[in-house]
Design an enzyme around this catalytic site. Structure first.
Site, PDB file in Angstrom:
ATOM      1  N   ASP A   1       0.955  -1.160   0.014  1.00 18.57           N
ATOM      2  CA  ASP A   1       0.066  -0.202  -0.017  1.00 18.57           C
ATOM      3  C   ASP A   1       1.042   1.135   0.032  1.00 18.57           C
ATOM      4  O   ASP A   1       1.855   1.190   0.732  1.00 18.57           O
ATOM      5  CB  ASP A   1      -0.824   0.107   1.291  1.00 18.57           C
ATOM      6  CG  ASP A   1      -1.941   1.220   0.960  1.00 18.57           C
ATOM      7  OD1 ASP A   1      -3.099   0.898   0.681  1.00 18.57           O
ATOM      8  OD2 ASP A   1      -1.744   2.382   1.784  1.00 18.57           O
TER       9      ASP A   1
ATOM     10  N   ASN B   1      -2.736  12.816  -4.558  1.00 21.38           N
ATOM     11  CA  ASN B   1      -3.629  13.257  -5.674  1.00 21.38           C
ATOM     12  C   ASN B   1      -4.539  14.746  -4.948  1.00 21.38           C
ATOM     13  O   ASN B   1      -4.693  15.199  -5.804  1.00 21.38           O
ATOM     14  CB  ASN B   1      -4.970  12.066  -5.131  1.00 21.38           C
ATOM     15  CG  ASN B   1      -4.781  10.858  -6.144  1.00 21.38           C
ATOM     16  OD1 ASN B   1      -4.269  11.355  -7.272  1.00 21.38           O
ATOM     17  ND2 ASN B   1      -5.609   9.789  -6.052  1.00 21.38           N
TER      18      ASN B   1
ATOM     19  N   HIS C   1      -5.225  14.178 -10.031  1.00 19.07           N
ATOM     20  CA  HIS C   1      -5.337  12.609 -10.321  1.00 19.07           C
ATOM     21  C   HIS C   1      -4.240  12.191 -11.316  1.00 19.07           C
ATOM     22  O   HIS C   1      -3.774  11.062 -11.455  1.00 19.07           O
ATOM     23  CB  HIS C   1      -6.679  12.421 -10.884  1.00 19.07           C
ATOM     24  CG  HIS C   1      -7.876  12.589  -9.594  1.00 19.07           C
ATOM     25  ND1 HIS C   1      -7.928  11.732  -8.982  1.00 19.07           N
ATOM     26  CD2 HIS C   1      -8.711  13.448  -9.264  1.00 19.07           C
ATOM     27  CE1 HIS C   1      -8.863  11.998  -7.567  1.00 19.07           C
ATOM     28  NE2 HIS C   1      -9.288  13.019  -8.114  1.00 19.07           N
TER      29      HIS C   1
ATOM     30  N   ASP D   1      -2.164   8.886 -11.261  1.00 20.98           N
ATOM     31  CA  ASP D   1      -1.977   7.991 -12.146  1.00 20.98           C
ATOM     32  C   ASP D   1      -0.554   7.789 -12.465  1.00 20.98           C
ATOM     33  O   ASP D   1      -0.228   6.329 -12.616  1.00 20.98           O
ATOM     34  CB  ASP D   1      -2.914   8.299 -13.235  1.00 20.98           C
ATOM     35  CG  ASP D   1      -4.250   8.442 -13.037  1.00 20.98           C
ATOM     36  OD1 ASP D   1      -4.744   7.719 -12.106  1.00 20.98           O
ATOM     37  OD2 ASP D   1      -5.036   8.978 -14.109  1.00 20.98           O
TER      38      ASP D   1
ATOM     39  N   GLU E   1      -4.504   2.337  -4.315  1.00 20.29           N
ATOM     40  CA  GLU E   1      -3.340   2.564  -4.092  1.00 20.29           C
ATOM     41  C   GLU E   1      -2.607   1.193  -3.656  1.00 20.29           C
ATOM     42  O   GLU E   1      -1.284   0.975  -3.191  1.00 20.29           O
ATOM     43  CB  GLU E   1      -2.702   3.773  -3.644  1.00 20.29           C
ATOM     44  CG  GLU E   1      -2.930   3.675  -1.970  1.00 20.29           C
ATOM     45  CD  GLU E   1      -4.342   4.075  -1.495  1.00 20.29           C
ATOM     46  OE1 GLU E   1      -4.311   4.317  -0.504  1.00 20.29           O
ATOM     47  OE2 GLU E   1      -5.098   4.255  -2.424  1.00 20.29           O
TER      48      GLU E   1
END
Length: 564
Positions: A436, A444, A449, A453, A479
C-alpha cells in the site's frame, strides 16, 4: 505421482491450445483441403497419363502390325523359295531344256562372264563368272558334286522369282546368289560384261557374307541394312536374306532388297491422317532408316545421349515408352524385321489433341479451385485474425488493470487459487505480499489525479521489476497491490518485499515541471509456512493486517509477522 502427471499433461494441453490459435486451425484446415484437392487432381492426371500412354502404344501397335504383316509376307515368300530350291537340288526336273542348260554351263564356265537363258517370258537368266574368278574368293567354290543340280535349281527358282515379283510389292529386287559363281536376279543385267562387277557386288555384301556357317549357325532369316556411300547415287536399302543349304553344304543365299523409300511410303499410307506424331524406323543397331514425315524426314532424330537412353530401355522389353524433354517416345520391336518402330509425339502435338484439351481443362479447373480456395482462406483468415485480436484485447482488458498493466483483482484471485492448490499438492510454501502506497491521497489532492495515475504506473513498474519469473502481481484497489509468490518461504517473501520497498523509496519521480517526489510503501507478508493454510484469501487477509501494522508503526516498512 499420478496427480503430478495429470497436472503436467493439463499444462501441456494448455500450451498447445495457446499455440494452436484460431488462425492456425484455419490454416491447417485449408492446407488439408488444398492437399486433398491437389492429390485428387494428381490422381486424375496419373489416370489421364496412363490413358495417353495406352493411346500412344495402340497407335504404334496398329502401324507396327500393318508393317509386320507386309514384311512377313515377303519373308514367307523367301522361305517358300528356299524350300523350292532345296527340292530342286535334291530332285531336279528331268527336262531337256534344263539338261541343255547344264551342257551350256560346261561350255562357258571358263569364260570371264557368261549368261544362260532358256525362255525370257517364263524364267530368269543365270549370269555367271569363270572358274578362275571363283577361285579368287574365300567364300566361293565350284567344288561340289551337285553343281549341275544347282544350275537347274537356279533356273527353276528364276521361274518362281518371276512369278513372285510384282510392282505392288515393297521388294525392288529378289535374287539368288550362289557361291559357285553365278546369280539369278529379277533386275536384269543388260550387258554381259557387267556380270563380274555385279556378282562381286553381291558376294561382298553383308547380307551374303553374314550367312556363312560361322556367322549364321542357326541358318535363320536375317535382315541387313545398306547405307549408300557419299559418292554413290544409290539409295539406302534393307535386305532380307536366308541361306540355302542341302546335306550340310552351303550353296548360296536367297535375298530380297526393299528400298527405304518404299518403307517410308508404306508408313505414310498406314498412318491415320487425323493423328499427330512421327513414326521412325530403325534397324537393330538403332541406325535411322526412314520417317513418316514427308517434309522433315530427319526432323526428330535423336542425339547420341537420347539414343543411349532408348537402347537401354529396349534391352528390357520388346515395347515401351520413355519421356525425352518435351517428347514422348514409344517404341515396339517388329516380329518379322530386325529393327524397331518408334513413334515420336511432341508436346505441341499433344496439346492440340484430345488429351491436351482434357489436360488444359483439368489444369484450369484446379487453378480456379485453388484460387478460390486461397481467396476464401485469405478472407476467413483475416476475419478470424481480427476477431482473435479483438478477443485477446477484450480478454486482456477483462484481466488487467489498464493503468498499471497488472492483473486486476478478479484475475489475480483466478490466478492465485490454482497456484496455491499446486503448491499445496507439491508441499511447497506459498506466500503473499500486500503493498500500500503511503500518503497517496495527499499526492492526489496536491498534484491532481493525473499525477496520482503516474505514481501508480511508476510503482507498478518497480514492483514488477522486483519479482521473480514465477511471481504474480496485481492491483487490488486504489493504491493497493498484491503479490503472489508460489514456492517462496516467509523469509524469501520478506526479502522480496524489502526489495520492493527499497526500490519504491530510492527513486524520485517527476510529477510536474521542476517538481519531483519520492514515494514509499508499507508492506505486509504472509506465508502458508506459518499455519499450513493455503487459502489465498486467508493469506491475503493476514498480509493486509500486517500491512496496517506497518502503517501504524510509521509507514515505509515491511511487516512479516504480527510482532515485527
Amino acid at each position: 505421482m499420478q496427480h503430478e502427471t495429470k497436472m503436467e499433461n493439463q499444462s501441456w494441453l494448455k500450451k498447445l491450445a495457446r499455440r494452436l490459435g484460431p488462425g492456425h486451425v484455419v490454416n491447417l484446415c485449408f492446407i488439408v483441403v488444398l492437399l486433398f484437392s491437389t492429390l485428387l487432381t494428381w490422381r486424375e492426371v496419373v489416370v489421364l497419363e496412363d490413358a495417353y500412354i495406352s493411346s500412344q502404344r495402340n497407335h504404334l501397335e496398329n502401324v507396327a502390325n500393318a508393317l509386320d504383316k507386309h514384311l512377313q509376307y515377303n519373308v514367307d515368300k523367301l522361305i517358300f523359295l528356299r524350300n523350292g530350291m532345296r527340292e530342286a537340288l535334291v530332285a531336279p526336273l528331268d527336262f531337256t531344256s534344263l539338261r541343255d542348260a547344264v551342257t551350256e554351263f560346261e561350255q562357258h564356265r571358263d569364260e570371264h562372264a557368261w549368261k544362260i537363258e532358256l525362255n525370257r517370258r517364263r524364267t530368269l537368266p543365270v549370269n555367271g563368272v569363270s572358274d578362275a574368278l571363283v577361285s579368287e574368293g574365300n567364300l566361293l567354290s565350284r567344288e561340289n558334286e551337285s553343281l549341275d543340280n544347282e544350275i537347274t535349281a537356279a533356273l527353276e527358282v528364276g521361274y518362281l522369282l518371276r512369278l513372285a515379283h510384282n510392282s505392288s510389292s515393297m521388294v525392288e529386287q529378289a535374287m539368288y546368289v550362289s557361291r559357285a559363281g553365278f546369280y539369278v536376279s529379277t533386275q536384269p543385267t543388260l550387258f554381259t560384261r557387267n556380270v563380274p562387277t555385279r556378282y562381286y557386288g553381291y558376294v561382298t555384301q553383308p547380307w551374303f557374307i553374314g550367312h556363312s556357317q560361322r556367322e549364321n549357325r542357326h541358318r535363320a532369316v536375317r535382315w541387313f541394312t545398306s547405307q549408300p556411300e557419299h559418292a554413290s547415287n544409290t539409295e539406302p536399302q534393307v535386305t532380307v536374306s536366308v541361306p540355302v543349304d542341302s546335306n550340310n553344304y552351303w550353296y548360296g543365299v536367297l535375298g530380297m532388297s526393299i528400298p527405304v523409300r518404299t518403307m517410308q511410303q508404306f508408313l505414310r499410307n498406314a498412318i491415320d491422317k487425323n493423328l499427330d506424331g512421327e513414326y521412325q524406323l530403325y534397324d537393330s543397331k538403332l541406325r535411322f532408316l526412314t520417317s513418316s514425315n514427308p517434309d522433315h524426314p530427319t526432323g526428330n532424330i535423336f542425339d547420341p545421349r537420347e539414343l543411349a537412353l532408348l537402347a537401354q530401355a529396349m534391352e528390357h522389353d520388346t515395347r515401351g515408352g520413355i519421356r525425352m524433354d518435351s517428347r514422348y517416345v514409344s517404341w515396339e520391336r517388329l516380329d518379322h524385321f530386325d529393327g524397331v518402330l518408334v513413334r515420336v509425339h511432341t508436346l505441341s502435338e499433344g496439346v492440340r489433341g484430345d488429351f491436351g484439351s482434357i489436360s488444359i481443362a483439368l489444369t484450369l479447373l484446379w487453378a480456379l479451385f485453388t484460387t478460390m480456395l486461397l481467396i476464401s482462406w485469405y478472407v476467413i483468415r483475416r476475419m478470424v485474425s481480427n476477431m482473435y485480436v479483438l478477443q485477446s484485447s477484450l480478454q486482456w482488458q477483462a484481466w488487467h488493470d489498464t493503468l498499471t498493466r497488472l492483473y486486476n483483482r478478479g484475475a489475480l484471485f483466478e490466478k492465485a487459487r490454482p497456484l496455491a492448490k499446486l503448491c499445496q499438492t507439491h508441499q511447497h510454501p506459498f506466500s503473499v505480499i500486500q503493498v500500500d502506497l503511503d500518503h497517496f491521497k495527499a499526492i492526489n489532492d496536491r498534484f491532481g489525479h493525473q499525477a496520482g495515475d503516474r505514481v501508480l504506473s511508476h510503482a507498478a513498474g518497480l514492483i514488477s521489476s522486483s519479482l521473480r519469473a514465477q511471481d504474480v502481481a496485481g492491483r487490488v484497489g486504489g493504491e493497493e497491490f498484491c503479490v503472489i509468490l508460489p514456492g517462496a518461504s516467509l523469509t524469501e517473501a520478506a526479502e522480496v518485499a524489502e526489495r520492493i520497498r527499497l526500490k519504491l523509496n530510492e527513486k524520485e519521480m517527476l510529477i510536474a515541471k521542476s517538481t519531483t517526489i519520492r514515494i514509499s510503501a508499507s508492506l505486509g507478508v504472509s506465508s502458508s509456512e506459518e499455519t499450513g493454510d493455503y487459502d489465498f484469501e486467508q493469506l491475503q487477509s493476514l498480509a493486509d493486517r500486517r500491512l496496517y501494522l506497518a502503517k501504524q508503526a510509521g509507514r515505509n516498512r515491511v511487516f512479516a509477522s504480527d510482532n515485527a
